[in-house]
Write a protein that holds these residues in place. Structure first.
Motif, mmCIF file in Angstrom:
data_model
loop_
_atom_site.group_PDB
_atom_site.id
_atom_site.type_symbol
_atom_site.label_atom_id
_atom_site.label_comp_id
_atom_site.label_asym_id
_atom_site.label_seq_id
_atom_site.Cartn_x
_atom_site.Cartn_y
_atom_site.Cartn_z
ATOM 1 N N THR A 1 0.976 -1.034 0.231
ATOM 2 C CA THR A 1 0.228 -0.160 0.097
ATOM 3 C C THR A 1 0.740 1.014 0.194
ATOM 4 O O THR A 1 0.600 2.527 -0.682
ATOM 5 N N THR A 2 2.048 1.194 1.207
ATOM 6 C CA THR A 2 2.512 2.621 1.215
ATOM 7 C C THR A 2 3.357 3.075 -0.032
ATOM 8 O O THR A 2 3.640 4.002 -0.488
ATOM 9 N N ILE A 3 4.494 1.931 -1.149
ATOM 10 C CA ILE A 3 4.727 1.716 -1.632
ATOM 11 C C ILE A 3 4.132 2.012 -3.248
ATOM 12 O O ILE A 3 3.959 2.864 -4.269
ATOM 13 N N ARG A 4 2.979 1.796 -3.452
ATOM 14 C CA ARG A 4 1.943 1.558 -4.485
ATOM 15 C C ARG A 4 1.360 2.682 -4.802
ATOM 16 O O ARG A 4 1.719 4.138 -5.222
ATOM 17 N N TYR A 5 1.245 3.853 -2.913
ATOM 18 C CA TYR A 5 0.944 5.265 -2.837
ATOM 19 C C TYR A 5 1.922 5.881 -3.802
ATOM 20 O O TYR A 5 1.903 7.229 -4.247
ATOM 21 N N GLN A 6 3.331 5.765 -3.042
ATOM 22 C CA GLN A 6 4.847 6.397 -3.184
ATOM 23 C C GLN A 6 4.861 6.844 -4.570
ATOM 24 O O GLN A 6 4.659 7.487 -5.551
ATOM 25 N N ILE A 7 4.555 5.180 -5.260
ATOM 26 C CA ILE A 7 4.229 5.460 -7.358
ATOM 27 C C ILE A 7 3.486 6.243 -7.837
ATOM 28 O O ILE A 7 3.994 6.385 -8.323
ATOM 29 N N GLN A 8 2.791 6.127 -7.479
ATOM 30 C CA GLN A 8 1.429 6.679 -8.141
ATOM 31 C C GLN A 8 1.750 9.046 -7.612
ATOM 32 O O GLN A 8 1.160 9.295 -9.088
ATOM 33 N N GLU A 9 2.011 8.695 -6.200
ATOM 34 C CA GLU A 9 2.714 9.763 -6.143
ATOM 35 C C GLU A 9 3.580 10.347 -6.781
ATOM 36 O O GLU A 9 3.766 11.591 -7.439
ATOM 37 N N MET A 10 4.605 9.696 -7.390
ATOM 38 C CA MET A 10 5.649 10.519 -8.108
ATOM 39 C C MET A 10 5.151 10.540 -9.058
ATOM 40 O O MET A 10 5.469 11.859 -9.605
ATOM 41 N N LEU A 11 4.412 9.749 -10.065
ATOM 42 C CA LEU A 11 3.758 9.620 -11.520
ATOM 43 C C LEU A 11 2.770 11.338 -11.515
ATOM 44 O O LEU A 11 2.719 11.256 -12.365
ATOM 45 N N ARG A 12 2.499 11.026 -10.402
ATOM 46 C CA ARG A 12 1.311 12.635 -10.173
ATOM 47 C C ARG A 12 2.332 13.201 -10.283
ATOM 48 O O ARG A 12 1.855 14.383 -11.605
ATOM 49 N N ILE A 13 2.873 13.761 -9.320
ATOM 50 C CA ILE A 13 3.796 14.948 -9.812
ATOM 51 C C ILE A 13 4.465 15.373 -10.745
ATOM 52 O O ILE A 13 4.444 16.434 -10.691
ATOM 53 N N GLU A 14 5.214 14.134 -11.022
ATOM 54 C CA GLU A 14 6.126 14.308 -11.894
ATOM 55 C C GLU A 14 5.131 15.199 -14.184
ATOM 56 O O GLU A 14 5.469 14.382 -14.850
ATOM 57 N N LYS A 15 3.895 14.367 -13.233
ATOM 58 C CA LYS A 15 3.261 14.066 -13.927
ATOM 59 C C LYS A 15 4.077 12.917 -15.744
ATOM 60 O O LYS A 15 4.066 12.801 -16.731
ATOM 61 N N VAL A 16 4.055 11.982 -15.159
ATOM 62 C CA VAL A 16 4.550 10.741 -15.543
ATOM 63 C C VAL A 16 3.253 10.079 -16.352
ATOM 64 O O VAL A 16 2.355 9.127 -15.579
ATOM 65 N N PHE A 17 3.240 9.590 -17.870
ATOM 66 C CA PHE A 17 2.545 8.860 -18.468
ATOM 67 C C PHE A 17 3.158 7.711 -19.554
ATOM 68 O O PHE A 17 1.767 6.649 -19.716
ATOM 69 N N GLU A 18 4.706 7.945 -19.920
ATOM 70 C CA GLU A 18 4.641 7.695 -20.782
ATOM 71 C C GLU A 18 5.166 6.388 -20.059
ATOM 72 O O GLU A 18 5.894 5.657 -18.822
ATOM 73 N N GLU A 19 5.171 4.788 -20.270
ATOM 74 C CA GLU A 19 5.863 3.514 -19.770
ATOM 75 C C GLU A 19 7.194 2.975 -18.940
ATOM 76 O O GLU A 19 7.169 2.444 -18.073
ATOM 77 N N GLU A 20 7.856 3.719 -20.127
ATOM 78 C CA GLU A 20 9.664 3.924 -19.811
ATOM 79 C C GLU A 20 9.541 4.846 -18.338
ATOM 80 O O GLU A 20 9.924 4.432 -17.791
ATOM 81 N N GLY A 21 8.978 5.627 -18.582
ATOM 82 C CA GLY A 21 8.808 6.783 -17.077
ATOM 83 C C GLY A 21 8.307 5.758 -15.467
ATOM 84 O O GLY A 21 9.122 6.050 -14.994
ATOM 85 N N ILE A 22 6.975 5.137 -16.041
ATOM 86 C CA ILE A 22 6.295 4.400 -15.236
ATOM 87 C C ILE A 22 7.245 3.399 -14.435
ATOM 88 O O ILE A 22 7.250 3.013 -13.788
ATOM 89 N N GLN A 23 7.644 2.093 -15.830
ATOM 90 C CA GLN A 23 8.627 1.014 -15.332
ATOM 91 C C GLN A 23 9.638 1.857 -14.648
ATOM 92 O O GLN A 23 10.095 1.227 -13.283
ATOM 93 N N GLN A 24 10.401 2.670 -14.865
ATOM 94 C CA GLN A 24 11.533 3.388 -13.758
ATOM 95 C C GLN A 24 11.092 3.253 -12.479
ATOM 96 O O GLN A 24 11.670 3.328 -11.366
ATOM 97 N N GLU A 25 9.786 4.279 -12.186
ATOM 98 C CA GLU A 25 9.113 4.490 -10.816
ATOM 99 C C GLU A 25 9.369 3.179 -10.089
ATOM 100 O O GLU A 25 9.331 3.480 -8.898
ATOM 101 N N ILE A 26 9.029 2.278 -11.049
ATOM 102 C CA ILE A 26 7.979 0.866 -10.351
ATOM 103 C C ILE A 26 9.693 -0.211 -9.201
ATOM 104 O O ILE A 26 9.519 -0.354 -8.685
ATOM 105 N N ASP A 27 10.695 0.803 -11.002
ATOM 106 C CA ASP A 27 12.317 0.199 -10.254
ATOM 107 C C ASP A 27 12.629 0.348 -9.429
ATOM 108 O O ASP A 27 13.631 -0.503 -8.480
#
Length: 196
Positions: free
Chosen positions: A52-78
């Motif tokens: 839960t905390t890590i999903r939230y952290q990833i989603q927050e980073m994607l939201r703040i950085e406005k990342v929607f491309e697959e490569e950027g999303i995978q980098q946050e997951i990694d």
């Protein structure tokens, strides 16, 4: 936010869906984080992570950085997914917090190696010391970092004891930062859910 046991680009929410979800659910995630938080002495904050905390952290980073491309999303997951406990351990972010800049600089120099002296002691079992900063070294000859990522790996009997309600102590036996305390029953109930 649906927990799946494995964070992938396909099971994260879109930015639009997350923005709507966040408005309703942010207080419950903050409460979950608070429940899984422990303070050790005056200056060490241990935040036990979960899916839960890590999903939230990833989603927050994607939201703040406005990342929607697959490569950027995978980098946050990694970057963050390795902090999700995998059934045999607890994983945590450790923050060394000093508000005064000069005091922080002095103490980070004195606390070199503190991350390796953190331990969890399950009632009736030997101490389990943290395995720290597996992603990269976060200290040098002059100071330690103010942020560390640690893992506490448990044997099957320790996991069974925790799940059966054994008391658990969190501590540090660094020469310059001796501290310990019992984890609350509420925190332990949440952490026990991380173990198989």
């Amino acid at each position: 936010m649906q927990l799946t046991g494995h964070i992938t680009p396909d099971n994260l929410m879109s930015l639009e869906a997350y923005t709507k979800w966040r408005k309703v659910h942010k207080p419950s995630v903050i409460a979950h984080r608070r429940l899984r938080s422990a303070v050790l002495g005056e200056h060490l904050h241990v935040q036990f992570e979960s899916e839960t905390t890590i999903r939230y952290q990833i989603q927050e980073m994607l939201r703040i950085e406005k990342v929607f491309e697959e490569e950027g999303i995978q980098q946050e997951i990694d970057a963050y997914a390795p902090l999700v406990p995998d059934g045999t351990n607890w994983k945590a972010t450790v923050l060394i917090e000093y508000t005064d800049v000069n005091e922080r600089k002095r103490e980070l120099a004195r606390l070199i190696g503190v991350e390796d002296r953190l331990f969890v002691e399950v009632e009736g079992h030997a101490r389990v010391y943290a395995i720290a900063d597996e992603d990269l070294d976060r200290e040098n000859d002059e100071k330690t970092s103010a942020v560390h990522f640690v893992r506490f790996e448990f044997t099957a009997p320790m996991r069974a004891a925790i799940q059966a309600g054994a008391g658990v102590k969190l501590g540090c036996d660094h020469t310059h930062y001796p501290a310990h305390g019992q984890l609350s029953a509420e925190t332990l109930a949440s952490l026990a859910g991380d173990l198989k």
